[in-house]
Every structure is written in structure tokens, then in C-alpha cells.
Motif scaffolding. Structure first.
Motif, PDB file in Angstrom:
ATOM      1  N   ALA A 161       0.820  -1.213   0.000  1.00 31.01           N
ATOM      2  CA  ALA A 161       0.000   0.000   0.000  1.00 31.01           C
ATOM      3  C   ALA A 161       0.851   1.258   0.000  1.00 31.01           C
ATOM      4  O   ALA A 161       0.509   2.257  -0.633  1.00 31.01           O
ATOM      5  N   THR A 162       1.964   1.238   0.723  1.00 34.86           N
ATOM      6  CA  THR A 162       2.768   2.459   0.889  1.00 34.86           C
ATOM      7  C   THR A 162       3.696   2.730  -0.274  1.00 34.86           C
ATOM      8  O   THR A 162       4.196   3.849  -0.421  1.00 34.86           O
ATOM      9  N   GLU A 163       3.938   1.717  -1.113  1.00 36.87           N
ATOM     10  CA  GLU A 163       4.907   1.865  -2.197  1.00 36.87           C
ATOM     11  C   GLU A 163       4.594   3.053  -3.096  1.00 36.87           C
ATOM     12  O   GLU A 163       5.468   3.826  -3.465  1.00 36.87           O
ATOM     13  N   ASP A 164       3.342   3.202  -3.459  1.00 36.53           N
ATOM     14  CA  ASP A 164       2.951   4.300  -4.357  1.00 36.53           C
ATOM     15  C   ASP A 164       1.904   5.229  -3.759  1.00 36.53           C
ATOM     16  O   ASP A 164       1.466   6.173  -4.431  1.00 36.53           O
ATOM     17  N   PHE A 165       1.486   4.971  -2.505  1.00 39.06           N
ATOM     18  CA  PHE A 165       0.403   5.750  -1.915  1.00 39.06           C
ATOM     19  C   PHE A 165       0.819   6.248  -0.537  1.00 39.06           C
ATOM     20  O   PHE A 165       0.729   5.518   0.448  1.00 39.06           O
ATOM     21  N   PRO A 166       1.259   7.496  -0.436  1.00 36.46           N
ATOM     22  CA  PRO A 166       1.704   8.053   0.843  1.00 36.46           C
ATOM     23  C   PRO A 166       0.529   8.208   1.814  1.00 36.46           C
ATOM     24  O   PRO A 166      -0.640   8.063   1.442  1.00 36.46           O
ATOM     25  N   PRO A 167       0.835   8.534   3.083  1.00 40.01           N
ATOM     26  CA  PRO A 167      -0.207   8.566   4.120  1.00 40.01           C
ATOM     27  C   PRO A 167      -1.351   9.526   3.866  1.00 40.01           C
ATOM     28  O   PRO A 167      -2.453   9.323   4.395  1.00 40.01           O
ATOM     29  N   ASP A 168      -1.142  10.566   3.064  1.00 36.75           N
ATOM     30  CA  ASP A 168      -2.236  11.494   2.790  1.00 36.75           C
ATOM     31  C   ASP A 168      -3.033  11.105   1.549  1.00 36.75           C
ATOM     32  O   ASP A 168      -4.020  11.770   1.210  1.00 36.75           O
ATOM     33  N   VAL A 169      -2.620  10.030   0.886  1.00 44.01           N
ATOM     34  CA  VAL A 169      -3.284   9.592  -0.344  1.00 44.01           C
ATOM     35  C   VAL A 169      -4.011   8.267  -0.149  1.00 44.01           C
ATOM     36  O   VAL A 169      -5.161   8.098  -0.567  1.00 44.01           O
ATOM     37  N   ALA A 170      -3.336   7.303   0.483  1.00 41.69           N
ATOM     38  CA  ALA A 170      -3.877   5.945   0.593  1.00 41.69           C
ATOM     39  C   ALA A 170      -5.284   5.901   1.193  1.00 41.69           C
ATOM     40  O   ALA A 170      -6.173   5.247   0.627  1.00 41.69           O
ATOM     41  N   PRO A 171      -5.559   6.570   2.316  1.00 35.89           N
ATOM     42  CA  PRO A 171      -6.907   6.454   2.891  1.00 35.89           C
ATOM     43  C   PRO A 171      -7.992   7.037   1.998  1.00 35.89           C
ATOM     44  O   PRO A 171      -9.106   6.491   1.931  1.00 35.89           O
ATOM     45  N   VAL A 172      -7.686   8.116   1.307  1.00 38.40           N
ATOM     46  CA  VAL A 172      -8.670   8.739   0.406  1.00 38.40           C
ATOM     47  C   VAL A 172      -8.931   7.829  -0.786  1.00 38.40           C
ATOM     48  O   VAL A 172     -10.081   7.620  -1.188  1.00 38.40           O
ATOM     49  N   ARG A 173      -7.864   7.266  -1.366  1.00 44.31           N
ATOM     50  CA  ARG A 173      -8.033   6.387  -2.520  1.00 44.31           C
ATOM     51  C   ARG A 173      -8.811   5.132  -2.150  1.00 44.31           C
ATOM     52  O   ARG A 173      -9.655   4.667  -2.928  1.00 44.31           O
ATOM     53  N   ALA A 174      -8.530   4.571  -0.974  1.00 49.43           N
ATOM     54  CA  ALA A 174      -9.256   3.377  -0.553  1.00 49.43           C
ATOM     55  C   ALA A 174     -10.739   3.684  -0.329  1.00 49.43           C
ATOM     56  O   ALA A 174     -11.615   2.889  -0.689  1.00 49.43           O
ATOM     57  N   LEU A 175     -11.029   4.836   0.255  1.00 50.45           N
ATOM     58  CA  LEU A 175     -12.419   5.246   0.463  1.00 50.45           C
ATOM     59  C   LEU A 175     -13.121   5.451  -0.870  1.00 50.45           C
ATOM     60  O   LEU A 175     -14.255   4.993  -1.063  1.00 50.45           O
ATOM     61  N   LYS A 176     -12.460   6.111  -1.780  1.00 49.67           N
ATOM     62  CA  LYS A 176     -13.040   6.313  -3.112  1.00 49.67           C
ATOM     63  C   LYS A 176     -13.304   4.984  -3.821  1.00 49.67           C
ATOM     64  O   LYS A 176     -14.281   4.840  -4.563  1.00 49.67           O
ATOM     65  N   ALA A 177     -12.410   4.028  -3.590  1.00 54.88           N
ATOM     66  CA  ALA A 177     -12.568   2.728  -4.245  1.00 54.88           C
ATOM     67  C   ALA A 177     -13.795   1.987  -3.749  1.00 54.88           C
ATOM     68  O   ALA A 177     -14.364   1.161  -4.465  1.00 54.88           O
ATOM     69  N   GLY A 178     -14.207   2.278  -2.500  1.00 50.78           N
ATOM     70  CA  GLY A 178     -15.380   1.617  -1.941  1.00 50.78           C
ATOM     71  C   GLY A 178     -15.130   0.921  -0.627  1.00 50.78           C
ATOM     72  O   GLY A 178     -16.030   0.265  -0.088  1.00 50.78           O
ATOM     73  N   ASP A 198     -14.804   0.502   3.338  1.00 48.07           N
ATOM     74  CA  ASP A 198     -15.526   1.133   4.440  1.00 48.07           C
ATOM     75  C   ASP A 198     -14.630   1.461   5.620  1.00 48.07           C
ATOM     76  O   ASP A 198     -14.811   2.489   6.265  1.00 48.07           O
ATOM     77  N   GLN A 199     -13.708   0.575   5.927  1.00 48.63           N
ATOM     78  CA  GLN A 199     -12.797   0.823   7.044  1.00 48.63           C
ATOM     79  C   GLN A 199     -11.352   0.722   6.600  1.00 48.63           C
ATOM     80  O   GLN A 199     -10.995  -0.112   5.758  1.00 48.63           O
ATOM     81  N   LEU A 200     -10.537   1.602   7.192  1.00 48.08           N
ATOM     82  CA  LEU A 200      -9.140   1.766   6.826  1.00 48.08           C
ATOM     83  C   LEU A 200      -8.293   1.265   7.995  1.00 48.08           C
ATOM     84  O   LEU A 200      -8.265   1.882   9.058  1.00 48.08           O
ATOM     85  N   VAL A 201      -7.621   0.159   7.788  1.00 47.05           N
ATOM     86  CA  VAL A 201      -6.909  -0.515   8.869  1.00 47.05           C
ATOM     87  C   VAL A 201      -5.457  -0.046   8.919  1.00 47.05           C
ATOM     88  O   VAL A 201      -4.735  -0.096   7.911  1.00 47.05           O
ATOM     89  N   LEU A 202      -5.038   0.426  10.088  1.00 46.11           N
ATOM     90  CA  LEU A 202      -3.644   0.786  10.346  1.00 46.11           C
ATOM     91  C   LEU A 202      -3.093   1.786   9.330  1.00 46.11           C
ATOM     92  O   LEU A 202      -2.011   1.608   8.772  1.00 46.11           O
ATOM     93  N   ALA A 203      -3.857   2.842   9.096  1.00 47.58           N
ATOM     94  CA  ALA A 203      -3.371   3.911   8.223  1.00 47.58           C
ATOM     95  C   ALA A 203      -2.195   4.610   8.904  1.00 47.58           C
ATOM     96  O   ALA A 203      -2.312   5.044  10.053  1.00 47.58           O
ATOM     97  N   PRO A 204      -1.042   4.732   8.229  1.00 47.25           N
ATOM     98  CA  PRO A 204       0.102   5.395   8.864  1.00 47.25           C
ATOM     99  C   PRO A 204      -0.156   6.888   9.068  1.00 47.25           C
ATOM    100  O   PRO A 204      -0.942   7.499   8.344  1.00 47.25           O
ATOM    101  N   LYS A 205       0.516   7.452  10.072  1.00 49.42           N
ATOM    102  CA  LYS A 205       0.442   8.881  10.382  1.00 49.42           C
ATOM    103  C   LYS A 205      -1.018   9.306  10.550  1.00 49.42           C
ATOM    104  O   LYS A 205      -1.614   9.936   9.672  1.00 49.42           O
TER     105      LYS A 205
END
Length: 605
Positions: free
Chosen positions: A336-353, A355-362
Motif C-alpha cells: 500500500a505504501t509503495e505508491d500511496f503516501p499517508p495522505d493519499v492511501a486512505p482517500v483512494r481506498a475510500l473512493k474505491a469503496g 468502508d474501514q481503513l486498517v492501520l493507516a500510517p500517520k
């Protein structure tokens, strides 16, 4: 004032029972009417709760966090480092998360000491959650898959065989009972969400991350046993989660450190990877966890499945019709972190559909990023509300309102009780698989034997040696050689073997292409040249025999837990007739198109 839905029941069974009376009036079966009435009530209550929540409280529900400490009031430097506050209770108060996930000391949080302590931690965190904001109880989650690879709660919790071991036993009853025991013990400690079962079909012998966590290489067997496992968890009153969607079974890359690519066509996905998830959905699985894997046939953009709307929303939500909770695999993993930094990954996962974001860094960065996305309209608030509603419905459906607390004294009585332990031993006995027995080396019979126990695992070698020595007329010597035996250790084992009648050598991932596997194979081959009877026992992957196909006798346990070691000793002496059947085919090492042992192979005495 505490805001909770009126008349909310406290268990899944009680929730469904209240609807039975409407069946006749609508001409529906009792089960259908119960489900429909419970569904409608759950949705109403969730919408009422949602209407009382602020935007920040809604965003908080998306996150599943880890906390450091054994009580809600424990001060820990790591909490300060990650969250800017000292105690687990303060973490809950600051972020108002939808859930927490427990880990033992091997990862660092050190949440799991003993049943009463865990129950107390759960109660303390729930109290913290119910004292803040909208007062929504927590999903308290864990990865307790069973087996020797991914499990967090150690003894005194009952240690059950993992999926591939259970698949070797081929018993639906054993799979259901195993999941029920795990679920019952977790629920007693206030853990209401288990991230299990693994639904991946392991068709790649070199898979470094799934392997024995899977029920095997056959989609039909995996589908049946995944369904049985979900049923067992529900019997144990804990929510289940099928993972890792859309299927992590055919990869040689670990998504904890890299980003695997699954090259299956859509037809292959439909016949290999998706059937167990379809079976889980049909059985009523509560949650499905996404994988950090790229599947080009499903999404040509080649983003990880967790970040892919065509996969999460298009395939899982719309095509497969899954209505439950979709959670990400840990967002701090390399995939997840390879191409998706902490300010991007949670938003992209939410947009994808998701519901819950497990162990989001920072955590501060992640929360701020989602808040900004919603306030700017990049993520419509309706999209946020849809996920929060599902989270609330999940919590209501699983009986967390109005009191999510557990009896801490009862946890001590339930976890690891004698009945659970006896059932676990019987189930484990049925998983031992005899793959090769040239010259009928096994069972050992005909009087006294001196046995050298060597190979991988200091604890396992010692335990097996001690068990042999308890038998009349048997003597045993322990000589552990490590995961990567040096030539000095190999020579020492060879010299010792000359003074013994039988050598039992334990292997763990010896089929791996890594140096460790090659070194273990060198040990086995050197022992075979001594002329003594050599019995190899693969205590994790059954594929190890690819490295030493001519070994006289070969047993597979799929686990290196204490119960598996005890079952192996009974099998060595014929007190237990191995009944397991291979849940995977074993290909030749030098020619993957050649099969050494077919799926379903297994010898008896």
C-alpha cells in the motif's frame, strides 16, 4: 445523554429471534422473515445514529487503529509517538475510531497477556468510546487465524490447526468447531471481529505469504471450508472476515514488503480465486478484506485492489452483491505504501469503496486528508455516509449496543477450557498426513529405539524429544540445527545419527528457493546417506519434499504448534493412523509440470 438505539438486543441470535412472529403474516419462511425484519430495524437505528454524528465523528469511524499497552490507562511512549497522547483511552478519545486491532508483543503493542487482562482492556476501550462524542462502541478486532503463522492470542487460548491442516482433515465439522472455539474465546475477551478466514486459493508453491493459511489449491474444497469457517465463527458469536479479496493465492511476492501482480485472466479468477469469496458471501460473512495486489484483468490502471474502484465497488459490491463491511488490509504494508503516501492511501481506498481503513500510517495526516477530501467535495459526503452506515449496521447487527462489555472473570473460565483443549487435540490428530513411507519405515515398532530429533525449531525439537522419551523403551537426543543449518551443524547431526537407530528431522519452508531452504535440504540429504532410518516432518508447507524426494518417510503437519508435535509422535509409533489428505498438489522442483504427489494423496498404516 448516551445516544443508543432503543430496545437493541445484545447478540446476533437475539436480534434474529425477535422477528420470528411476522413470518406467518407475510407468508415468508421464519428465517427469511427474521432476516428481513432485523435488517429493516438495523437500518433505521443506524440512520438515527448517523444523523447525530458530526463530520469528524463520521470520519473517525472509518479508521481501525492499534494502541500500545495492556490496559486502557497504560501510558506508553509509542502511543505518544504515533498519536501525541499517552494512553489507549486517550487515543480513543482523540480520534474516536471505528475500531481497534490487537497485537501481541511480537509486533509491539503488547495488548495480549491473559484472558482477564484482555477482557479488561476491551472493556476499558469500550468505556472510553462510549464517553466521547456520539458514543459509538468499538469494533475490537484481531488476526487469529489458527495454525502457526498468523495468530495473536497465545496460550492459554486454545491453539487450533490452521486452514491447510484442517483441509488435510477434510472435515466440515472440524472446520466449524475450530472456528467456533476461536470465536467463543475471542468473544469472551471482548474481541468482536476476527479477521479470518483466509479465502485465498494457494496454487503457487512459492507463495511466501499465504501458504498454509489457505485451505489449499482446490477452489471447490476452499469454498466449502471457507463457508464452514464462517458458520463456525458465527456460532462463536464473533464477526468473520474473508480475505484477501480478490485472491492472493498465486503470487511469489509478499505484499507486506512489495506489490504482487496476479496475472490471472477474468476466466481464471472466476474459476480459481472468486469461488471461496462467493461462498463466504452466500454464507453471510460479515466482512471482506481487500488485498494489496495488482490484478490487470480487473483494472487496467494496475493500482492495488484496495485502491481500485472497479475491483472493490464494481466487482465485490455490485457484481458479487456483497452488502457487508469492506475493510482494507493494513495500510502500513509495503503493497500500500509503495505508491500511496499517508495522505493519499486512505482517500483512494475510500473512493474505491472500502468502508474501514486498517492501520493507516500517520494518523493525523490520514484523518486530515479524508476531512479535506470530504469538505472539498472530492469525496461526496454521501459516499462517506454510505460507509459509516454500514459500519453502524455491522455494530448493531453484532450486538454491540447498548452495552459492549464482557464479564472479565468469565473470560478466564472460557478461554482455554478443558473441552476446547480436548476438541483441539482430536481435530489436530486428524490433520497429520503421511506422504511417503518407502520400506514401511513407519510406524516404528519392534522394540526399543534410540531416536535423534534434529532440524528446525528449538522448541519443536525439544518438545518432540521429550514426548519420545516418555514412551517405554525409547530414548531420544535433541539436536536443533536452525533454519539455515551450517556445514558444522550438518556434520554434527550426521555424526549423531550414526549412534541412533532412527533420525527424525523437522523442516520448515525447505522448498523455498532461499538459502535457508537449501541448507535444510542439505541436512536431510546428508542424514539419508548415513544409512539410518530417516523420517522427515514438514512442520509448515507440505512442499518441502520437493527438495529431497527420496527421503524414506515423510509426514506433513502444516503446523508447528504443540498439539501438532504431539500428534506426530503418536503417528510415529502407530498410536495414531495418519488420515490426512494433501490439500495441494506437490510439483517437482526441477519441473513444475511434473507432479510428485497429487492433490488428495495420503497414505495410511
Amino acid at each position: 445523554m448516551q445516544q443508543t438505539p432503543p430496545h437493541q438486543s445484545t447478540t446476533r441470535r437475539q436480534i434474529l429471534a425477535g422477528a420470528a412472529g411476522v413470518a406467518a403474516a407475510f407468508g415468508l419462511s421464519s428465517g427469511t422473515a427474521q432476516a428481513a425484519a432485523a435488517d429493516a430495524r438495523t437500518q433505521r437505528e443506524a440512520r438515527t445514529l448517523l444523523g447525530r454524528m458530526s463530520l469528524k465523528e463520521k470520519i473517525g469511524q472509518l479508521f481501525v487503529v492499534e494502541v500500545y499497552g495492556t490496559t486502557a490507562a497504560t501510558s506508553h511512549a509509542k502511543n505518544k509517538e504515533l498519536y501525541g497522547v499517552s494512553t489507549p483511552a486517550e487515543v480513543i478519545a482523540k480520534y474516536r475510531p471505528g475500531g481497534v486491532i490487537y497485537f501481541d508483543a511480537r509486533r509491539g503493542p503488547d495488548n495480549l497477556k491473559d484472558p482477564r487482562q484482555v477482557a479488561g482492556l476491551s472493556n476499558g476501550l469500550q468505556r472510553a468510546a462510549l464517553r466521547t462524542g456520539a458514543r459509538i462502541p468499538l469494533l475490537v478486532s484481531i488476526d487469529q487465524e489458527g495454525g502457526s503463522v498468523v495468530y495473536r492470542m497465545l496460550e492459554p487460548a486454545t491453539q487450533l490447526p490452521g486452514n491447510m491442516a484442517l483441509a488435510a482433515g477434510r472435515s466440515s465439522d472440524d472446520v466449524r468447531r475450530s472456528a467456533e472455539i476461536i470465536g467463543t474465546e475471542l468473544a469472551a475477551m471482548g474481541i468482536n471481529q476476527n479477521y479470518a478466514p483466509v479465502a485465498d486459493v494457494n496454487i503457487n508453491p512459492d507463495n511466501p505469504i499465504i501458504g498454509v493459511r489457505s485451505f489449499g489449491s482446490d477452489p471447490e474444497l476452499c469454498s466449502r471450508l471457507v463457508s464452514d469457517s464462517v458458520r463456525g465463527y458465527h456460532r462463536g458469536e464473533v464477526a468473520s472476515a474473508a480475505k484477501h479479496f480478490p485472491g492472493h493465492g498465486d503470487t511469489d511476492v509478499d505484499s507486506h514488503s512489495g506489490l504482487p501482480v496476479i496475472k490471472h485472466t477474468r476466466e481464471q479468477l472466476d474459476t480459481i480465486d472468486l469461488p471461496p469469496f462467493r461462498a463466504a458471501i452466500a454464507r453471510g460473512v460479515d466482512t471482506i478484506m481487500t488485498a494489496h495486489i495488482v490484478v490487470p484483468s480487473l483494472d487496467s490502471s494496475e493500482v492495488p485492489a484496495t485502491m481500485s474502484k472497479p475491483i472493490v465497488t464494481g466487482l465485490l459490491r455490485e457484481e458479487l452483491g456483497f452488502r457487508g463491511l469492506i475493510v482494507t488490509d493494513a495500510l502500513d504494508m509495503g503493497g500500500a505504501t509503495e505508491d500511496f503516501p499517508p495522505d493519499v492511501a486512505p482517500v483512494r481506498a475510500l473512493k474505491a469503496g472500502c468502508d474501514q481503513l486498517v492501520l493507516a500510517p500517520k494518523a493525523d495526516t490520514a484523518h486530515a486528508a479524508v476531512l479535506k477530501a470530504v469538505e472539498s467535495g472530492d469525496v461526496p459526503e454521501s459516499r462517506l455516509d454510505a460507509s459509516v452506515l454500514r459500519i453502524l449496521e455491522h455494530k448493531i447487527r453484532n450486538g454491540l449496543f447498548p452495552r459492549p462489555y464482557v464479564d472479565e472473570k468469565r473470560a478466564e473460565r472460557v478461554v482455554g477450557n478443558k473441552r476446547h483443549a480436548a476438541d483441539a487435540a482430536r481435530i489436530t490428530d486428524r490433520t497429520v498426513t503421511l506422504v511417503r513411507n518407502e520400506g514401511k519405515v513407519l510406524p516404528l515398532s519392534g522394540g526399543d529405539h534410540s531416536v535423534l530429533v534434529t532440524g528446525w525449531g528449538a522448541t519443536q525439537v525439544a518438545d518432540l524429544t521429550a514426548a519420545v522419551e516418555t514412551r517405554s523403551g525409547q530414548s531420544a537426543t535433541a539436536l536443533e540445527t536452525g533454519a539455515a543449518p551450517t556445514q558444522v551443524k550438518i556434520d554434527e547431526a550426521v555424526a549423531a545419527a550414526a549412534d541412533h537407530d532412527v533420525t527424525v528431522v523437522l523442516t520448515n519452508a525447505a522448498a523455498s528457493a532461499a538459502d535457508k531452504g537449501a541448507a535444510q535440504a542439505s541436512l536431510v540429504k546428508a542424514l539419508m546417506k548415513t544409512g539410518t532410518s530417516v523420517i522427515a516432518v514438514a512442520v509448515r508447507n507440505a512442499y518441502d519434499i520437493r527438495r529431497f524426494p527420496d527421503v524414506p518417510a515423510y509426514l506433513a503437519t502444516f503446523s508447528y504448534g504443540k498439539l501438532s508435535v504431539a500428534s506426530v509422535v503418536d503417528a510415529l509409533y502407530g498410536d495414531l493412523a495418519p488420515a490426512g489428505k494433501l490439500p495441494v498438489a506437490i510439483p517437482a522442483l526441477d519441473d513444475p509440470d511434473k507432479t510428485l504427489y497429487e492433490f488428495g494423496h495420503g497414505l495410511g498404516y
